[in-house]
Design an enzyme around this catalytic site. Structure first.
Site: not given
Length: 602
Positions: A292-294
């Site tokens: 996932t993105d942060w």
């Protein structure tokens, strides 16, 4: 001889649940300038707490100031020593955001420091040359591997379809077919024919394409969480990803955005089972790591700015439930988070099976084995990193790419002759035969002329011309400006250039006044497609650049190198045209000032 799958199976059977959970987090870690381990300061967690305490061993390095590659390599060996003494001694995988740019923007990339310096990705898009992009990626691979960096949190496969989007500079352009061809070259340069001991794993992002942000706002922030498709171009944005899958890309990152008015659930892509399990795993058969993105789970503070978790569409869920939805959606790793205890809780509470955890851990371990981290690639030679990264040949290749990314937009527009200036002042190229002196081209400039500078280093310009500090004494003025934007909040948000694409009258006035008194060459750093209409009628020559040094620019202006770049997106003629365009349709503004692919050869 044991296969990689055999080795993965054997190790997986020995791991504790806590070790498995630690593998499923990919978080940020600070690197001290002297190459020592950072042990916590209130902003960043200590290396010991992350690796030995939480058993996290995928880390994205952050360097708040440039750190030489040799020192990054020394840091890398120290963190591997720490990991080797922890649990089953699983080696750490080190990743990085892009760090080969001329520009430093902590929200998206780092300046090159001791690595070779190249144009921003959008500048690679301006070259439209897959061979050059592959050369860049191969050099980046060599420099990364030497320093111990084995995952690239790039390239971006997103299309620059919304002119206002703040992350346009990280894309390779607006045309899906061209971006796809460049993307394949990029991945091949990083990974080689297949992921192996000499590879850097590419994490292509942001699936299924982050370009169509509503009103061009960015999904890092709640006001930009919606992704829209008024032109029905959902499948068009998938084209570059399809090329990436065929090229064997190892890892994929979905974006924060949530699709609106589509057939998909209106939740962020990292939580979206229809998109990850259904589209990415099902339709495309992708069996690599999805990270996932942060920051989808935990509220945080970044650079002094409170940042709520980007849990768009599931803000009402608690942290355990957010993690559960992410895993059920099909993701393997949680980016920017450091809470493996939540996964342990979910398994112990019976909310998710350990078998599901094993599925992700198997994918994650497979990449570590494929890259030789369990074998002779665990440690690196810092001295070799110092020799390899930033070597003269690599720097020269980067400088050449910077030159090739420069786009000459206009050279003495037809009918334009700055008031009070003779048609062909000293230092300006004379009119070619059959061309009216009033529209004589300005470029290339003649070396040795008197130049007035604004935004250009005089020390660099001195090897091309005589630098004067009074425009009245100059034959030509050279001005460099960043593209306009609408300042928002401070801290982290300040790094996102969003909103308007046109300068205010007060911002334009100094350039226009200068252009009225001396032929003025204006270069604009196009991190987004600026509205340059006011300058098109007043600047003697107009240039678009995408992360090029003063040396690269002056080489083109003075004719030492012929210009070859062309626009990777169109330049709109007005903000009204931008506001009337559709977010998911590339090059969709009415009557653009300069179309996609425009660029003069001088």
């Amino acid at each position: 001889m044991s296969t990689i799958e055999d080795r993965v199976t054997a190790l997986l059977s020995r791991l504790t649940l806590a070790e498995k959970a630690g593998l499923m987090f990919h978080t940020m870690i600070a690197v001290n300038p002297d190459g020592t381990l950072h042990e916590g300061d209130g902003m960043f967690a200590s290396a010991s707490d992350l690796v030995a305490g939480k058993l996290i061993n995928h880390v994205n390095i952050l360097t708040m100031a440039p750190v030489p590659p040799q020192k990054i390599a020394e840091w890398h060996n120290r963190i591997q020593e720490l990991a080797e003494k922890t649990g089953h001694g699983i080696p750490v995988t080190v990743s990085t955001d892009p760090r080969h740019g001329v520009i430093d923007n902590p929200a998206a990339s780092a300046a090159a420091g001791g690595f070779s310096a190249w144009p921003e990705p959008i500048g690679l898009g301006a070259t439209k040359d897959p061979a050059l992009v592959r050369e860049f990626a191969d050099i980046a691979r060599q420099e990364y591997v030497a320093a111990g960096i084995r995952v690239a949190l790039h390239p971006m496969a997103d299309l620059a379809s919304e002119p206002r989007w703040a992350r346009t500079s990280g894309t390779l352009g607006s045309d899906a077919d061209m971006v796809a061809s460049l993307l394949v070259a990029y991945i091949q340069g990083l990974q080689g024919p297949s992921l192996g001991p000499d590879s850097v794993a590419a994490m292509v992002k942001h699936f299924p394409g982050a370009g169509p942000q509503k009103d061009g706002e960015d999904a890092h922030f709640a006001y930009g969480r919606e992704q829209v498709y008024p032109g029905g171009m959902w499948d068009y944005h998938l084209k570059p990803f399809e090329a990436a899958f065929k090229a064997g890309v190892a890892q994929v990152m979905p974006y924060y955005g949530m699709p609106v008015d589509t057939s998909f659930e209106e939740v962020g892509f990292g939580f979206n089972k229809q998109v990850l399990e259904g589209l990415l795993r099902g339709r495309y058969g992708f069996d690599g790591v999805i990270c996932t993105d942060w920051g989808l789970v935990t509220d945080a503070e970044i650079m002094g700015t409170p940042m709520p978790a980007r849990a768009w569409g599931v803000e009402h869920l608690d942290r355990h439930s957010r993690v559960l939805k992410i895993l059920e959606a099909g993701a393997d790793q949680l980016g920017g988070e450091q809470c493996p205890e939540l996964i342990v809780d979910l398994v112990e509470q019976g909310r998710i099976s350990e078998e599901r955890i094993n599925t992700s851990v198997r994918r994650i371990l497979r990449d570590k084995f494929r890259m030789g981290l369990f074998d002779d690639r665990r440690y690196v030679d810092p001295a070799a990193a110092g020799r390899i990264a930033g070597q003269a040949a690599f720097r020269a290749a980067g400088l050449e790419a910077q030159r090739r990314a420069i786009v000459v937009l206009a050279d003495r527009p037809a009918g334009v002759s700055p008031a009070g200036v003779s048609p062909a002042p000293a230092g300006v190229s004379p009119a070619p035969a059959g061309v009216s002196p009033a529209v004589a081209p300005v470029l290339p400039l003649i070396e040795g002329i008197a130049v007035y500078l604004d935004g250009v280093d005089p020390a660099v310009a001195a090897s091309y011309a005589k630098v004067v500090d009074d425009p009245a004494l100059a034959d030509v003025a050279i001005v460099r400006r960043a593209a306009p934007f609408e300042p928002r909040g401070g801290g982290f948000e300040a790094f996102f250039h969003a909103g308007r694409l046109e300068w205010t009258e007060s911002e334009l006035a100094p350039i226009q006044e200068l252009a009225a008194s001396v032929p003025t060459v204006v270069d604009v750093l196009l991190d987004r497609p600026a509205v340059l209409t006011p300058l098109a009628g007043t600047a003697a020559a107009l240039i678009g650049s995408f992360g090029s040094s003063d040396e690269a620019l002056l080489d083109v202006l003075f004719g030492r190198v012929r210009s070859s770049g062309t626009l990777p997106f169109e330049l709109p003629s007005s903000m009204a045209a931008v506001e009337a365009s559709r977010e998911d349709v590339p090059n969709d503004t009415a009557a653009p000032l300069y179309p996609y692919g425009h660029g003069l050869k001088i």
